[in-house]
Design a protein around this motif. Structure first.
Motif, mmCIF file in Angstrom:
data_model
loop_
_atom_site.group_PDB
_atom_site.id
_atom_site.type_symbol
_atom_site.label_atom_id
_atom_site.label_comp_id
_atom_site.label_asym_id
_atom_site.label_seq_id
_atom_site.Cartn_x
_atom_site.Cartn_y
_atom_site.Cartn_z
ATOM 1 N N THR A 263 0.870 -1.184 0.000
ATOM 2 C CA THR A 263 0.000 0.000 0.000
ATOM 3 C C THR A 263 0.911 1.240 0.000
ATOM 4 N N THR A 264 0.355 2.428 0.235
ATOM 5 C CA THR A 264 1.189 3.635 0.049
ATOM 6 C C THR A 264 2.261 3.826 1.124
ATOM 7 N N GLY A 265 2.007 3.307 2.332
ATOM 8 C CA GLY A 265 2.948 3.566 3.432
ATOM 9 C C GLY A 265 2.940 5.037 3.849
ATOM 10 N N HIS A 370 -2.234 -3.611 6.661
ATOM 11 C CA HIS A 370 -3.584 -3.615 7.231
ATOM 12 C C HIS A 370 -4.094 -5.047 7.476
ATOM 13 N N ASP A 402 2.560 4.873 12.952
ATOM 14 C CA ASP A 402 1.394 5.652 12.524
ATOM 15 C C ASP A 402 0.298 5.691 13.595
HETATM 16 C C1 LIG Z 1 -6.142 -3.284 14.625
HETATM 17 C C2 LIG Z 1 -5.810 -2.135 13.695
HETATM 18 C C3 LIG Z 1 -5.249 -0.969 14.199
HETATM 19 C C4 LIG Z 1 -4.948 0.099 13.358
HETATM 20 N N1 LIG Z 1 -4.372 1.230 13.882
HETATM 21 C C5 LIG Z 1 -4.073 2.280 13.065
HETATM 22 C C6 LIG Z 1 -3.449 3.446 13.579
HETATM 23 O O1 LIG Z 1 -3.193 3.581 14.773
HETATM 24 N N2 LIG Z 1 -3.136 4.432 12.706
HETATM 25 C C7 LIG Z 1 -3.410 4.343 11.355
HETATM 26 O O2 LIG Z 1 -3.083 5.268 10.600
HETATM 27 N N3 LIG Z 1 -4.053 3.277 10.880
HETATM 28 C C8 LIG Z 1 -4.383 2.240 11.668
HETATM 29 N N4 LIG Z 1 -5.006 1.129 11.141
HETATM 30 C C9 LIG Z 1 -5.547 1.192 9.772
HETATM 31 C C10 LIG Z 1 -4.654 0.703 8.626
HETATM 32 O O3 LIG Z 1 -4.144 -0.551 8.901
HETATM 33 C C11 LIG Z 1 -3.517 1.668 8.308
HETATM 34 O O4 LIG Z 1 -3.996 2.983 8.163
HETATM 35 C C12 LIG Z 1 -2.834 1.271 7.002
HETATM 36 O O5 LIG Z 1 -2.406 -0.047 7.041
HETATM 37 C C13 LIG Z 1 -1.671 2.200 6.771
HETATM 38 O O6 LIG Z 1 -0.954 1.863 5.631
HETATM 39 P P1 LIG Z 1 -0.970 2.763 4.330
HETATM 40 O O7 LIG Z 1 -0.693 4.170 4.661
HETATM 41 O O8 LIG Z 1 -0.093 2.095 3.346
HETATM 42 O O9 LIG Z 1 -2.489 2.636 3.900
HETATM 43 P P2 LIG Z 1 -3.218 2.902 2.510
HETATM 44 O O10 LIG Z 1 -3.974 1.690 2.162
HETATM 45 O O11 LIG Z 1 -2.258 3.413 1.506
HETATM 46 O O12 LIG Z 1 -4.299 4.004 2.875
HETATM 47 C C14 LIG Z 1 -4.055 5.427 2.841
HETATM 48 C C15 LIG Z 1 -4.457 6.045 4.160
HETATM 49 O O13 LIG Z 1 -5.842 5.809 4.448
HETATM 50 C C16 LIG Z 1 -6.043 5.696 5.852
HETATM 51 N N5 LIG Z 1 -6.577 4.365 6.174
HETATM 52 C C17 LIG Z 1 -6.347 3.217 5.527
HETATM 53 N N6 LIG Z 1 -7.014 2.190 6.121
HETATM 54 C C18 LIG Z 1 -7.672 2.715 7.160
HETATM 55 C C19 LIG Z 1 -8.535 2.176 8.153
HETATM 56 N N7 LIG Z 1 -8.856 0.878 8.204
HETATM 57 N N8 LIG Z 1 -9.002 2.998 9.099
HETATM 58 C C20 LIG Z 1 -8.717 4.307 9.077
HETATM 59 N N9 LIG Z 1 -7.919 4.882 8.164
HETATM 60 C C21 LIG Z 1 -7.401 4.098 7.210
HETATM 61 C C22 LIG Z 1 -4.661 5.834 6.501
HETATM 62 O O14 LIG Z 1 -4.487 7.172 6.912
HETATM 63 C C23 LIG Z 1 -3.731 5.465 5.359
HETATM 64 O O15 LIG Z 1 -2.437 6.005 5.485
HETATM 65 C C24 LIG Z 1 -5.278 0.018 11.972
HETATM 66 C C25 LIG Z 1 -5.852 -1.152 11.484
HETATM 67 C C26 LIG Z 1 -6.109 -2.213 12.331
HETATM 68 C C27 LIG Z 1 -6.755 -3.438 11.767
#
Ligand SMILES: Cc1cc2nc3c(=O)[nH]c(=O)nc-3n(C[C@H](O)[C@H](O)[C@H](O)COP(=O)(O)OP(=O)(O)OC[C@H]3O[C@@H](n4cnc5c(N)ncnc54)[C@H](O)[C@@H]3O)c2cc1C
Length: 512
Positions: A263-265, A370, A402
């Protein structure tokens, strides 16, 4: 010369920084003092080193960006915010006329904000401006105070709410505001500011160097890094963004780099405010304008809508982070706190390689995909270990780079099966996934497991997700005896899953 204090809390960036822009545009002050206040002792108690390092790097980057844009730096102070403001305001050496900070409903920020308001209560000439939409797309207070507001419990309801605020315009796009440009105007630092804050100046470069000695952290903090990652993962990957479907993304990271998300990180940058959610929204929209694209809840906009939804819920639902008097949390008779189970889970020693790899990645880098988060939270709660979701939430809060109060609580409520937006509680993840699992695991080479659980480096892929099933001669031939070199599974996964589902069902019928 009147001074405006710019108290940055969750917006560690220049672009689309409404707090900074408001302070520069204000006619009530001729100078500004951009401040970040940290409390080193509390910081290292509550967070692991990855998070602290990320914060320090973000502050150093912001300082450099301030200097190159405005010729003035960011002032980083170590101490108690209440005490610092008291001291600043006591003799008011700086002629403070106004204070600006970002809106936040995190309990700590609310508490600190109240204290500052109290100090200001007999200083009518100083205006305290809390700037909304600094870290969210919507004005959270305004949303939850709308007359017909109902807390959204699923994506369809969230989309309805969102379209009332940002009605869809041409090409069916929500009319979300454009990010604000970094202003060209600037204001100087007040002349005698050092005198006023001298006791609290924090030598951040020295502290960062100490932290980095033992660091394995993967994400480097700061707006500069956020913008590089935005370019690499979003702006230059239009097709990927248009086709993005979250449940299809691979949980075991990039095959060539076991720390690089599929994903984007961008989450650490959004969480610390190094990146504006509006900028990510609009860059995604720019990709969408070039052709067909996926839709919420699976799309990239869908991810940002989940983020917004949890911010809205965390404000509107009382006791969001609690299991009592929280209307989004069913009562479940969770098991007694078991420190042994918790330690094995937290340290990646459960004997379930997929779970252990995820937990070890979290510990080393502060991040986990995620779906990995789905698997380990399900395993800890309703799946295998029957421990309270709050215990897992606390580990995440300390270790995730995060970590975000609204999102972390919302997602733990979701995954432990207690919320109205949870999946059915009886749908469990298999902690020993195969190639067909919805956890989207690369199973052929299983490089992710080999990297994060090096004890299993030479194990045949066929057995690597359940190594205790490998015949002893195989274990001997690869030099890893299960039970000696790598733990046996800490529980019989099928047996405990059956027991836990029965307990969950019973709690639902008796306690709710
Ligand atoms: C048990 C659990 C705890 C989590 N705790 C956090 C946390 O403390 N902080 C956090 O940022 N995310 C949390 N997440 C949600 C999610 O897993 C992460 O946001 C995501 O994996 C971040 O990677 P990314 O930036 O590559 O996501 P991408 O898929 O690239 O998504 C882009 C952005 O969308 C938002 N986003 C994505 N998925 C979710 C979601 N399920 N809920 C809310 N926003 C979302 C985030 O800001 C993320 O950076 C949690 C998920 C689970 C299952």
């Amino acid at each position: 010369m009147n001074t405006g204090i710019v108290w940055l809390r969750n917006t560690l960036r220049l672009s689309d920084n409404r707090v900074l822009i408001e302070s520069l545009n204000s006619t009530k002050s001729e100078a500004i003092l951009p401040l970040y206040i940290l409390n080193k002792k509390k910081l290292s108690l509550k967070n692991n080193n990855n998070r602290v390092q990320f914060l320090y790097e973000s502050l150093i980057d912001l300082d450099a960006r301030f200097k190159s844009k405005f010729n003035t730096g960011l002032i980083i102070l170590n101490g108690n915010s209440e005490e610092i403001f008291r001291k600043l305001l006591e003799y008011n050496l700086l002629n403070i006329s106004e204070i600006f900070t970002d809106y936040s409903n995190k309990p700590n920020d609310v508490e600190n904000g109240k204290k500052i308001k109290h100090i200001l209560s007999d200083k009518n000439s100083i205006k305290f401006n809390i700037i909304s939409k600094a870290n969210t797309l919507t004005n959270i207070e305004e949303v939850v105070n709308q007359e017909n507001f109902r807390p959204p419990k699923k994506m369809k309801e969230m989309e309805k709410l969102f379209s009332r605020i940002f009605p869809k315009g041409e090409s069916n796009f929500y009319s979300v505001d454009e990010p604000l440009e970094i202003p060209e105007i600037s204001k100087p630092l007040p002349d005698n500011y050092i005198e006023a804050i001298d006791d609290y100046i924090f030598d951040i470069q020295k502290e960062l160097a100490l932290l980095k000695e033992n660091s394995k952290s993967y994400f480097k903090g700061g707006e500069s890094e956020a913008l590089i990652r935005l370019e690499k993962k979003v702006k230059s990957e239009e097709k990927y963004i248009r086709n993005f479907r979250k449940p299809r993304t691979i949980s075991t990271n990039n095959p060539n780099n076991p720390s690089e998300p599929e994903t984007t990180g961008l989450s650490p940058y959004l969480s610390f405010g190094c990146l504006s959610p509006r900028l990510l929204w609009k860059e995604t929209e720019r990709c969408y304008r070039n052709g067909d694209h996926t839709q919420p809840p699976e799309s990239m906009h869908g991810q940002l809508l989940f983020r917004e939804m949890f911010y809205i819920l965390s404000k509107s639902i009382e006791n969001w982070d609690s299991d009592t008097n929280n209307s989004m949390c069913k009562k479940i008779n969770w098991g007694e706190y078991d420190s042994n189970k918790m330690e094995l889970w937290e340290n990646g020693q459960t004997g379930f390689p997929y779970i252990d790899a995820m937990m070890r990645q979290l510990d080393a880098t502060g991040w986990m995909h995620h779906l990995g988060r789905h698997a380990v939270s399900c395993f800890l709660t309703r799946g295998q270990l029957w421990q309270h979701w709050k215990k897992g939430r606390d580990v995440f809060e300390k270790k995730l780079v995060d970590a975000d109060w609204a999102l972390n609580n919302g997602n733990w409520l979701w995954l432990s099966g207690v919320a109205p937006f949870s999946m059915p509680y009886f749908r469990l993840y298999n902690p020993c996934p195969d190639g067909k699992s919805s956890l989207n695991v690369e199973t052929k080479k299983a490089e992710f497991i080999r990297y994060w659980v090096p004890e299993l480096e030479k194990f045949p892929s066929k057995y690597i997700f359940e190594p205790h099933l490998a015949p002893l001669p195989i274990q001997e031939s690869v030099g890893c005896i299960i039970g000696k070199d790598y733990p046996k599974p800490m529980v019989d996964r099928k047996l405990v899953a059956k027991e836990n589902l029965a307990k969950f069902k019973e709690s639902l019928s008796i306690l709710n």
